[in-house]
Structures are given as C-alpha cells and as structure tokens.
Design a protein around this motif. Sequence first.
Motif, PDB file in Angstrom:
ATOM      1  N   LYS A   1       1.112  -4.903   8.544  1.00 61.50           N
ATOM      2  CA  LYS A   1       1.370  -3.472   8.477  1.00 61.50           C
ATOM      3  C   LYS A   1       2.747  -3.171   7.872  1.00 61.50           C
ATOM      4  CE  LYS A   1      -0.222   0.363  11.350  1.00 61.50           C
ATOM      5  NZ  LYS A   1      -0.594   0.776  12.722  1.00 61.50           N
ATOM      6  N   LYS A   2       3.618  -4.164   7.880  1.00 61.67           N
ATOM      7  CA  LYS A   2       4.959  -3.988   7.315  1.00 61.67           C
ATOM      8  C   LYS A   2       4.910  -3.728   5.808  1.00 61.67           C
ATOM      9  CE  LYS A   2       5.742  -8.952   6.484  1.00 61.67           C
ATOM     10  NZ  LYS A   2       6.593 -10.119   6.793  1.00 61.67           N
ATOM     11  N   LEU A   3       3.772  -4.042   5.154  1.00 59.23           N
ATOM     12  CA  LEU A   3       3.645  -3.826   3.715  1.00 59.23           C
ATOM     13  C   LEU A   3       3.122  -2.432   3.368  1.00 59.23           C
ATOM     14  CD1 LEU A   3       2.206  -7.262   2.503  1.00 59.23           C
ATOM     15  CD2 LEU A   3       4.574  -6.494   2.590  1.00 59.23           C
ATOM     16  N   ALA A   4       2.954  -1.587   4.385  1.00 60.49           N
ATOM     17  CA  ALA A   4       2.512  -0.209   4.140  1.00 60.49           C
ATOM     18  C   ALA A   4       3.713   0.689   3.897  1.00 60.49           C
ATOM     19  CB  ALA A   4       1.706   0.304   5.332  1.00 60.49           C
ATOM     20  N   THR A   5       3.593   1.582   2.909  1.00 59.67           N
ATOM     21  CA  THR A   5       4.641   2.582   2.657  1.00 59.67           C
ATOM     22  C   THR A   5       4.019   3.972   2.728  1.00 59.67           C
ATOM     23  OG1 THR A   5       4.331   2.632   0.252  1.00 59.67           O
ATOM     24  CG2 THR A   5       5.830   0.946   1.135  1.00 59.67           C
ATOM     25  N   TYR A   6       4.898   4.984   2.815  1.00 57.61           N
ATOM     26  CA  TYR A   6       4.394   6.330   3.095  1.00 57.61           C
ATOM     27  C   TYR A   6       4.941   7.394   2.154  1.00 57.61           C
ATOM     28  CZ  TYR A   6       2.858   3.927   7.295  1.00 57.61           C
ATOM     29  OH  TYR A   6       2.259   3.037   8.159  1.00 57.61           O
ATOM     30  N   ASN A   7       5.743   6.992   1.176  1.00 59.92           N
ATOM     31  CA  ASN A   7       6.232   7.938   0.175  1.00 59.92           C
ATOM     32  C   ASN A   7       6.640   7.163  -1.075  1.00 59.92           C
ATOM     33  OD1 ASN A   7       9.152   7.151   0.442  1.00 59.92           O
ATOM     34  ND2 ASN A   7       8.878   8.018   2.507  1.00 59.92           N
ATOM     35  N   GLU A   8       6.896   7.866  -2.159  1.00 61.21           N
ATOM     36  CA  GLU A   8       7.194   7.219  -3.434  1.00 61.21           C
ATOM     37  C   GLU A   8       8.474   6.382  -3.371  1.00 61.21           C
ATOM     38  OE1 GLU A   8       7.104   9.842  -6.788  1.00 61.21           O
ATOM     39  OE2 GLU A   8       5.102  10.624  -6.320  1.00 61.21           O
ATOM     40  N   LYS A   9       9.468   6.898  -2.678  1.00 64.83           N
ATOM     41  CA  LYS A   9      10.753   6.188  -2.587  1.00 64.83           C
ATOM     42  C   LYS A   9      10.562   4.835  -1.898  1.00 64.83           C
ATOM     43  CE  LYS A   9      15.442   6.733  -0.694  1.00 64.83           C
ATOM     44  NZ  LYS A   9      15.390   5.661   0.315  1.00 64.83           N
ATOM     45  N   ASP A  10       9.880   4.844  -0.752  1.00 61.53           N
ATOM     46  CA  ASP A  10       9.665   3.589  -0.016  1.00 61.53           C
ATOM     47  C   ASP A  10       8.752   2.639  -0.786  1.00 61.53           C
ATOM     48  OD1 ASP A  10      11.241   4.583   1.968  1.00 61.53           O
ATOM     49  OD2 ASP A  10       9.602   5.096   3.331  1.00 61.53           O
ATOM     50  N   TYR A  11       7.793   3.209  -1.485  1.00 55.54           N
ATOM     51  CA  TYR A  11       6.871   2.395  -2.290  1.00 55.54           C
ATOM     52  C   TYR A  11       7.658   1.629  -3.360  1.00 55.54           C
ATOM     53  CZ  TYR A  11       2.664   1.464  -5.176  1.00 55.54           C
ATOM     54  OH  TYR A  11       1.645   0.884  -5.898  1.00 55.54           O
TER      55      TYR A  11
ATOM     56  N   SER B   1       0.832  -1.205   0.000  1.00 50.60           N
ATOM     57  CA  SER B   1       0.000   0.000   0.000  1.00 50.60           C
ATOM     58  C   SER B   1       0.865   1.253   0.000  1.00 50.60           C
ATOM     59  CB  SER B   1      -0.918   0.025   1.221  1.00 50.60           C
ATOM     60  OG  SER B   1      -0.225   0.510   2.357  1.00 50.60           O
ATOM     61  N   PHE B   2       0.208   2.355  -0.359  1.00 55.14           N
ATOM     62  CA  PHE B   2       0.830   3.680  -0.312  1.00 55.14           C
ATOM     63  C   PHE B   2      -0.097   4.525   0.562  1.00 55.14           C
ATOM     64  CE2 PHE B   2       3.239   6.915  -3.158  1.00 55.14           C
ATOM     65  CZ  PHE B   2       3.333   7.811  -2.112  1.00 55.14           C
ATOM     66  N   THR B   3       0.361   4.868   1.754  1.00 54.34           N
ATOM     67  CA  THR B   3      -0.492   5.497   2.769  1.00 54.34           C
ATOM     68  C   THR B   3      -0.232   6.996   2.853  1.00 54.34           C
ATOM     69  OG1 THR B   3      -0.548   3.464   4.059  1.00 54.34           O
ATOM     70  CG2 THR B   3      -1.088   5.501   5.220  1.00 54.34           C
ATOM     71  N   GLY B   4      -1.323   7.769   2.964  1.00 54.51           N
ATOM     72  CA  GLY B   4      -1.207   9.217   3.097  1.00 54.51           C
ATOM     73  C   GLY B   4      -1.892   9.729   4.345  1.00 54.51           C
ATOM     74  N   LYS B   5      -2.502  10.905   4.241  1.00 54.73           N
ATOM     75  CA  LYS B   5      -3.086  11.573   5.403  1.00 54.73           C
ATOM     76  C   LYS B   5      -4.614  11.568   5.408  1.00 54.73           C
ATOM     77  CE  LYS B   5       0.851  14.772   5.779  1.00 54.73           C
ATOM     78  NZ  LYS B   5       1.275  16.192   5.702  1.00 54.73           N
ATOM     79  N   SER B   6      -5.221  11.516   4.227  1.00 54.30           N
ATOM     80  CA  SER B   6      -6.681  11.619   4.156  1.00 54.30           C
ATOM     81  C   SER B   6      -7.325  10.244   4.297  1.00 54.30           C
ATOM     82  CB  SER B   6      -7.098  12.258   2.827  1.00 54.30           C
ATOM     83  OG  SER B   6      -6.775  11.402   1.741  1.00 54.30           O
ATOM     84  N   PHE B   7      -8.617  10.240   4.509  1.00 56.90           N
ATOM     85  CA  PHE B   7      -9.376   8.993   4.681  1.00 56.90           C
ATOM     86  C   PHE B   7      -9.122   8.042   3.513  1.00 56.90           C
ATOM     87  CE2 PHE B   7     -13.345   7.382   6.905  1.00 56.90           C
ATOM     88  CZ  PHE B   7     -13.440   6.192   6.186  1.00 56.90           C
ATOM     89  N   ALA B   8      -9.248   8.571   2.285  1.00 53.89           N
ATOM     90  CA  ALA B   8      -9.157   7.727   1.089  1.00 53.89           C
ATOM     91  C   ALA B   8      -7.792   7.086   0.929  1.00 53.89           C
ATOM     92  CB  ALA B   8      -9.499   8.551  -0.155  1.00 53.89           C
ATOM     93  N   SER B   9      -6.753   7.704   1.490  1.00 54.87           N
ATOM     94  CA  SER B   9      -5.396   7.172   1.330  1.00 54.87           C
ATOM     95  C   SER B   9      -4.926   6.348   2.533  1.00 54.87           C
ATOM     96  CB  SER B   9      -4.409   8.322   1.079  1.00 54.87           C
ATOM     97  OG  SER B   9      -4.279   9.140   2.225  1.00 54.87           O
ATOM     98  N   ARG B  10      -5.847   6.063   3.472  1.00 53.19           N
ATOM     99  CA  ARG B  10      -5.470   5.299   4.671  1.00 53.19           C
ATOM    100  C   ARG B  10      -6.279   4.002   4.831  1.00 53.19           C
ATOM    101  NH1 ARG B  10      -2.094   7.850   7.906  1.00 53.19           N
ATOM    102  NH2 ARG B  10      -2.642   6.506   9.678  1.00 53.19           N
ATOM    103  N   VAL B  11      -7.155   3.719   3.875  1.00 49.03           N
ATOM    104  CA  VAL B  11      -7.977   2.517   3.962  1.00 49.03           C
ATOM    105  C   VAL B  11      -7.125   1.257   3.834  1.00 49.03           C
ATOM    106  CG1 VAL B  11      -9.804   1.201   2.822  1.00 49.03           C
ATOM    107  CG2 VAL B  11     -10.090   3.656   3.197  1.00 49.03           C
TER     108      VAL B  11
END
Length: 715
Positions: free
Chosen positions: A651-661, A630-640
């Motif tokens: 949860k280890k498969l969650a990323t938070y920026n393009e580089k980590d993704y 996943s690619f996780t952000g700040k808004s509802f739609a990007s945190r589902v």
Amino acid sequence: MNKDLDRAVAFHREGQLSKAENIYLEIIDNDKNNSQVLQLLGTLYLQKNNFKLSEEYLLNSLEQDPGNPGTLNNLGLLKKNTKDFKTALEYFELNIKKNNFLNSWVNKSNILLENEKYNEGLEFSKEAIKIFPKDLKIRNNLAIFLFKCGFENKALKIYKEFDHQKLHFKESYINYSNLLIVINNLSKALEVINNFILEDKNNLEALRQRSLINKLLSNFDKSEEDLLKSIQIDKLNIISNQMIVKFYIDKKNYEEAIKYCDLMLIQKKDYNFFFTKKILCKINLGNWIGLKDELKIFNKDLKYNQSSIDPLSLKYINDDPLFQKKFTEIYWNEKPKNKYLSKITNYHYQKTNNSKIKIGYFSGDFKKHAVFHLVQDLFVNHNKKDFEIYAYSSVNIDGPEREKIINNTNKFFDINNSSDEEIIKLIKSHDLDIAIDLSGYTVHNKSHLFEYNIAKIKINYLGFPGTMGTIKYDYILADKNIILSDHLKYYSEKVIYMPETYQPFTPINFEITNRRSEFNLPDNKFVMGCFSRIEKILPNIFDIWMKILKKYDDVYLALCINKEIVKTNIENYCHQHNFDFKKIIFLNSIEHKENLRRISTFDLYLDTFPYNGHTGISDSLFQCCVPTISFTGKSFASRVSLSLLDYAELKKLATYNEKDYFEMIDYYCSNRDDLKNIKKSLIKFKNSNLNRMVKFTKDFEKILTSIFVNHKKIL
C-alpha cells in the motif's frame, strides 16, 4: 379582397410565407376583425416559430370566432411547441368536446406519447379509434401505446394490416421499424424501411433509420453510405451529423469523426454534443494538444443529463463518484423499457426450490479479453456439487477462451442473435437464483435485461467499474479499499465485500526474465512502462512521466501503442512541450503470455488516472512481479490499483495526488535497490499464491450463498 386572400393562401400553401404574410397584413389593415385572416396569420407565424406573434393573432381570431376548430387546434400546437403541455391539452380537449376535431384527437395522442403517459394514451386511443376507426394516424399511435403497455402482438397486428393493405405513411414506417428493432427482428425492420425509401428516396429520417439497422446488422459500408447521403442532402443537419460522428467513433475512425465535429462547432450547432465527442476522439488518438484546457471546460459544464457521453466514457475523464451516480441513474432511467418483457418475466416465473444454487453469468467478453483473463478460473473452480453454472454470451468468437468457459459451465448459450423476448424466455426456463452481469455499460452488454425479473438476485460485477445507477441490480461486488464505508451512498446497489481484493486472477507460472534483448528493449537502462490503452493516458499524467525522463538520462518509457497516428500525435505533443520523444519506446501487441514476460523485464510500472489500469495492474504486480506506483482517487475506477497493492502488502506504493505521484516515481528512480527488494517480495508472493483462485472462489461462493439464504428468509 377575396382574390387577394386566394392569392395569399396559394402562396401560403406553396411555402412562400413572406409573400403570403404581406398580403395577409394588407387585408388585416382594412379588416382588423377578420377571424379567418387572423387565424391564417397566427398559423403562418407558428410555422415561422414566432410564437409570440402567433399567439397574439390566434387569440384575436378566437375572440371573433370562439369555437373555430382550426384556431383551437393551432393554439394547442403552439403551446405544445413551447412545452406548455398542460395548456396544449386544454385546447385540444376543448376542441374535441366542441367540435370532435380529428387533428386534436391526434395531437393530444402525440402529447401523451411524448410525455410517456402510455397507459392514459392507450385508453384515449381506444376511445379515439371507436370514433375514427379508419384514421391511420390514430391507428399508428394506438399501435405504439399497445407496444409500450406490453401488448406486443396486438401492436404488430396493426402494422401487419398496414403492410397487407398498403396503408403505411412516414410515421408508421418509422414507428414500425423502431418496434421491430426493439424486438430484434432486424431483417423485417430493414424490409419496412426499404419500402419507405422506395416511396421517398431522399427522406432523411428513412436514410438514417436504414443506416442504424444496417449498423446493427454489421453492414457497416451500407450504414456509412446512407449517412453520407443524408449529409449530402442536408450538410448541416444536426441529427445526421450526430449519427455519423457516433458511427465513426464506434468504428474507431476518430480522425473522420473529428472532421464532422469541427464542421458543426464552426457552425455553432449543438456545441455540447460535438465538443464532447471531439474530446473523446482526441483522447483515443493521443491528441493532447489543447486537451487539458478542453477537459477543464468539459468538466465545468458537465451536467447530470448530458446525453453526449455514456457512463463508461465518463470514467476516463471524471473522478467524482456522486456525480457519476446521479449521471448514471438518469442514463439508466432514459434507456428504453419494454413492458411486454416485464409481462413475460412475470408470466413465465415459476417459483421452485432448486437443489443447487443456479448462477447465470452474462458477458460479451468470453473471448481474448481482459475480463476473460481475470474470470476464467472462477468457472474452473466453482463447486459444481453446490452450484449449477450457466453462461450467456452476447458475442460469438471461436477460440480457446470461449472453449474454456463452455467446458467449465453446466450450460452455455449464445444470445447475440436472439430477440430480447427469446432471451428472457430462455433465461426464465432456467429459473436462475443469481444473475451476474460481467459487462455493465461496456461494449456488447445485455444489461438492459437486468431491468426485468430474470433471476431472484441480480449482481453487478467486474466488467463495469461503478454503479449501474438503478436498484434493479440488488448488489455490486467490491472490496473495502474500492468502496469505503462512507462511500456507500455513491452506489445504487447494496455493496457486498470480498474479504481480500475483489479481482479474480490466476498467477501464470513462467520465468521472470531480465533478458530484454528478445523484446527489443534496451539493456542497462531503467525502463518504466505503462501498457494501458491510450484513452486511459491523459496529458497531465504523461507530463509527469516525461518530467522524470528529463531528470534522468538513463530512464526510458515503454508504451504499448500500435497506431502510427497516435505515435505522431504524441511526437507533436512532445515537441510542443520540449519533451524528449526519442526516450519513448513504442511496443506492439504480442501474445498474452509473451507480453507478461516482456513486462516482467521492466524496472517500474506506472498507473493511470482517473481510470486505473485494473487488469493491467494485476498483471504487473501478480504476473510480472514489477513494482507498480498507483494514483488513487475517489471513484471505483480510480481505486482498483489501491485494492491490488493492498492485497500485495504494498500500500506504500499508492499515491493520492499529482505531486506525490511524481515524487514517488522520482524516489524509486533514485533508489533502485529498493525496487529490487520489492520485486523479490512480489516474486515470493506470486509463488506462494499460484492457487489463489481456489480460496477466492470459496470466498466468492460463500458470499453468494449468504445473500441467497438471506433472500429466501425474506421471502
């Protein structure tokens, strides 16, 4: 001089303003204090929108003739046109006091309408109608004020008198049809506007109004015909072009919409609207060439009150939850409100003590749709001993999905063809304890009904991933991964948390297969897949995927895309960026369960950003048992997706920026045994949670019971 003045006035009346202006100026050179000519010049410049010169001549005229009704009225109009409503009202009120001038009565009434001062306008119009009982403009405005203040039947009575006595004029035709649209009497609205067009077949406002009504009646060919005719009459008319762009977008004919956007952008007309709509069209077409730069410009210039985009579309290209809240608050506040409906909800409200908690679900998705696939077994598992379940459907499409909802509710109602008044009276007769909106700002919603007192408690849930932007909803239902404790400020509703993930879904028991050949997928290759709709796939995310394909010879990308134009656009983008288009596998849509079997053959599933996959991610993880990044952000739609990964203990498969993704996708393309282990754990998790909706429903009901009990205590 009288002959010259008569000649100038004749030119003025004919619309030959330049000729009239020259003669007026010659007269004023010889007679600088001629109040009549000064007033005529001021009026002419007002017509030309030269407000500075208009005011100069009108004030000079007023100095010579302080009580002239035409001069006072035109000064009021000038100030109205420059949005100085306070001064405009002062001129109109002075003219009413001095001269009882009819046009100033009408113009003050128009200002009160424009500024939505409905109660004041109603009292003013009642006073005006006593003095001018037969004036059609005052009667028309009175009807509007009556309707806005909740006196629907009295407003309709005025227009029925206009019908009977054949008194209609342009504004009354339009306003009457608008009223009929609001109360969902579309056949009568069409009749009214057809009568207008019989009198004036090329009237742009009438043609556009008929187009709107036909669109609401699903007469799309006729709707399009009127819009094309309006543009034929005036090719560069902004409103007509806006409407045809919206029409083609609603019909998913994005190529045609772009043509009109480009036309208006070349002419530099309403840049913000047509630029925004063009971006949305390009996103829906996978036309990514130049899109990254266009999105930067869009987000830089984005404003809270931007009317060219809606809250749902915003989520595809924006991840700022504070901005989304402020934007959505304005969007909700600008939605039309009907005070008559408020009166109905209060009038029909009967406080009773129900033996069961009555829950009403509102949705346009009781059909083959992602929301149905998620929520279906919530209806099956509801405890009917303690809860009475109502469903209100705003779309009527026959099928097993609809039948399943009908068979698992106490009462099911189709409300798509009913007026708002009929719907609210129906709902109020059921005395709901809790109303749950499963649509929000998505297509076929009836969310405007939540403005009114339709239930003791109103909840925003599932269909729209974010705040509705109003306290008319008491709660939004989420979980602690989606809405963090320090993110509560980004939501207009109070937040209630499910103990695990907020998303309902039932794992479907089927064979997890490795046989790709039956789905036209290559054996002995590493297949990454994303079945999100094309509008969720932005070029920066696609670039990451293609860089992975470039790095690994045996890695392929599977996308579920049917439209040839989209495939062509992706191919053009790949050629421009030297990506290997041949490594993309395009798959067609198939039956839901077969599609899940197909996804189960993937090695890795990929998420989108800023609008995550949502149902697609719960399918990949809990139906198909495919490791998902996943690619996780700040808004509802990007945190589902984060919520779903956490529920799967991944949860280890969650990323938070393009580089980590990129790096995480890269890691698992290299460490494939790790993926096999994750897949095994997902299969085990699925098999041990096949009946998860039993517990989910109990948790859900516990929360609803708790907030209902608290509500009763407050009362």
